[in-house]
Write an enzyme that holds these catalytic residues in place. Sequence first.
Site, PDB file in Angstrom:
ATOM      1  CE1 TYR A 140      45.616  41.085  41.042  1.00 10.01           C
ATOM      2  CE2 TYR A 140      43.680  42.543  40.917  1.00 10.01           C
ATOM      3  CZ  TYR A 140      44.959  41.724  40.598  1.00 10.01           C
ATOM      4  OH  TYR A 140      45.121  42.250  39.186  1.00 10.01           O
ATOM      5  CE  LYS A 149      54.235  56.729  46.035  1.00  8.84           C
ATOM      6  NZ  LYS A 149      52.977  56.722  46.641  1.00  8.84           N
TER       7      LYS A 149
HETATM    8  P1  NDP Z   1      49.847  52.126  39.365  1.00  2.22           P
HETATM    9  O1  NDP Z   1      51.120  51.892  38.594  1.00  2.22           O
HETATM   10  O2  NDP Z   1      49.249  53.369  38.780  1.00  2.22           O
HETATM   11  O3  NDP Z   1      50.205  52.026  40.903  1.00  2.22           O
HETATM   12  C1  NDP Z   1      49.210  52.688  41.711  1.00  2.22           C
HETATM   13  C2  NDP Z   1      49.830  52.987  42.855  1.00  2.22           C
HETATM   14  O4  NDP Z   1      50.575  53.997  42.869  1.00  2.22           O
HETATM   15  C3  NDP Z   1      48.572  53.283  44.082  1.00  2.22           C
HETATM   16  O5  NDP Z   1      48.125  52.251  44.807  1.00  2.22           O
HETATM   17  C4  NDP Z   1      49.559  54.232  44.831  1.00  2.22           C
HETATM   18  O6  NDP Z   1      50.314  53.573  45.791  1.00  2.22           O
HETATM   19  C5  NDP Z   1      50.640  54.891  44.034  1.00  2.22           C
HETATM   20  N1  NDP Z   1      49.773  56.287  43.338  1.00  2.22           N
HETATM   21  C6  NDP Z   1      49.090  56.255  42.527  1.00  2.22           C
HETATM   22  N2  NDP Z   1      48.621  57.603  42.154  1.00  2.22           N
HETATM   23  C7  NDP Z   1      49.530  58.382  42.970  1.00  2.22           C
HETATM   24  C8  NDP Z   1      49.886  59.642  43.081  1.00  2.22           C
HETATM   25  N3  NDP Z   1      48.857  60.512  42.300  1.00  2.22           N
HETATM   26  N4  NDP Z   1      51.056  60.022  43.828  1.00  2.22           N
HETATM   27  C9  NDP Z   1      51.475  59.264  44.544  1.00  2.22           C
HETATM   28  N5  NDP Z   1      51.358  57.861  44.440  1.00  2.22           N
HETATM   29  C10 NDP Z   1      50.371  57.269  43.639  1.00  2.22           C
HETATM   30  O7  NDP Z   1      48.765  50.992  39.205  1.00  2.22           O
HETATM   31  P2  NDP Z   1      48.613  49.488  39.638  1.00  2.22           P
HETATM   32  O8  NDP Z   1      50.035  48.865  39.806  1.00  2.22           O
HETATM   33  O9  NDP Z   1      47.911  49.573  41.025  1.00  2.22           O
HETATM   34  O10 NDP Z   1      47.859  48.699  38.520  1.00  2.22           O
HETATM   35  C11 NDP Z   1      46.619  49.139  38.341  1.00  2.22           C
HETATM   36  C12 NDP Z   1      45.515  48.019  38.251  1.00  2.22           C
HETATM   37  O11 NDP Z   1      45.867  47.265  37.294  1.00  2.22           O
HETATM   38  C13 NDP Z   1      45.518  47.025  39.620  1.00  2.22           C
HETATM   39  O12 NDP Z   1      44.643  47.337  40.548  1.00  2.22           O
HETATM   40  C14 NDP Z   1      45.020  45.750  38.874  1.00  2.22           C
HETATM   41  O13 NDP Z   1      43.507  45.830  38.808  1.00  2.22           O
HETATM   42  C15 NDP Z   1      45.715  45.838  37.735  1.00  2.22           C
HETATM   43  N6  NDP Z   1      46.921  44.938  37.648  1.00  2.22           N
HETATM   44  C16 NDP Z   1      46.773  43.698  36.872  1.00  2.22           C
HETATM   45  C17 NDP Z   1      47.804  42.845  36.988  1.00  2.22           C
HETATM   46  C18 NDP Z   1      47.985  41.757  36.040  1.00  2.22           C
HETATM   47  O14 NDP Z   1      48.880  40.893  36.316  1.00  2.22           O
HETATM   48  N7  NDP Z   1      46.858  41.526  35.277  1.00  2.22           N
HETATM   49  C19 NDP Z   1      49.233  43.257  37.635  1.00  2.22           C
HETATM   50  C20 NDP Z   1      48.959  44.665  38.579  1.00  2.22           C
HETATM   51  C21 NDP Z   1      47.835  45.554  38.360  1.00  2.22           C
HETATM   52  P3  NDP Z   1      50.696  54.037  47.452  1.00  2.22           P
HETATM   53  O15 NDP Z   1      49.892  55.098  47.765  1.00  2.22           O
HETATM   54  O16 NDP Z   1      50.394  52.611  48.371  1.00  2.22           O
HETATM   55  O17 NDP Z   1      52.104  54.295  47.332  1.00  2.22           O
END
Ligand code: NDP
Length: 327
Positions: A54, A221
């Site tokens: 990351y 969104k």
């Molecule tokens: P999500 O699918 O929940 O996406 C999170 C993103 O969505 C935020 O950063 C934000 O992005 C947007 N978001 C979140 N809440 C809201 C809301 N209430 N309203 C509008 N937009 C919102 O989770 P992630 O993809 O971030 O995955 C979570 C965690 O899982 C990661 O941080 C990581 O630790 C892990 N992960 C592990 C992987 C693996 O291969 N093992 C791969 C991917 C993730 P923005 O505001 O920028 O639009």
Amino acid sequence: MEYRRLGKSGLKVSALSYGSWVTFSNQLQTGSALECMNYAYDQGVNFFDNAEAYADGKSEIIMGEALKKAGWPRDSFIVSSKVFFGSNPDRKPNQTGLSRKHVVEACHQALKRLQVDYLDLYFCHRPDPDTPIEETVFTMDSLIRQGKVLYWGTSEWSAQEIMEAYSTARQYGLIPPTMEQPQYNMLERERFEKEYARLYEGIGLGTTIWSPLASGFLTGKYLDGVPEGSRLSLKGYEWLKERHLHEKNRANGERVRRLIPIAEESGLSMAQLAIAWTLKNPNVSTVILGASRLTQLKENMKALEVSAMLTAEVMEKIEGALANKPE
Ligand code: NDP
């Protein structure tokens, strides 16, 4: 907060946890990351997820600084790292993969960046076809015996690969993997619900699921374009935009549109509906939330208390709207 056992292990993990992919370093620096982590911790979150890859290690540096500033007792939280993709921008041979050399060196580097003495969870971020499974399993076992890691697991391994690691550990009297970190959300169900189905009972596999909102797509969104500053607008994440907004993904856009009235009827935001839906699955040990700002985290964390509103009737309506239940 609700705490769930990580599979059959004795470790209790909060049903909601907080991860740093994309956000830490790109969108959140130490101060704002600490603000989010503090809020999560105060709400009972005990697991913070990270990986060597990351932001090429910068995400772990920020989390390490935040943990230090927070000053929480070490035995009150769980922190993870993942090995495979490497953290060095050059990615020379042996700076990636699951060889003994890289797994050990990546562990030492993560400990330094996170400023902790041991990792609670250490994941093999992807399977490595260039390393024999015995080498990786022996290495994880020895890191645990040295006290540098407490539990090891996999991320995005097939059921067959997980079984292979498990059987190898059993064959040699080594510590088997405890958990897998797969993607699981309303739009990505096949592997979690079908392929892994026999592993939950069979080997007591725990799960720390990622992208519960499909990178934000499930909030709705992105239905009419890409909002400025959102994840899919970020430089370097064009591939993610392509994945979600491609014509091929049109059916998922329709699914999201059909979910909107269900969320409205229940008085929930789309994010809350989507996260609460993942929490309903008893094979989920923890849902790793992503949030690029505190307001999102506050909204998303409410998903736990409202998950009771997803009655059998509402779940059936959701199933009808999704029309993607694995056979
Ligand atoms: P999500 O699918 O929940 O996406 C999170 C993103 O969505 C935020 O950063 C934000 O992005 C947007 N978001 C979140 N809440 C809201 C809301 N209430 N309203 C509008 N937009 C919102 O989770 P992630 O993809 O971030 O995955 C979570 C965690 O899982 C990661 O941080 C990581 O630790 C892990 N992960 C592990 C992987 C693996 O291969 N093992 C791969 C991917 C993730 P923005 O505001 O920028 O639009």
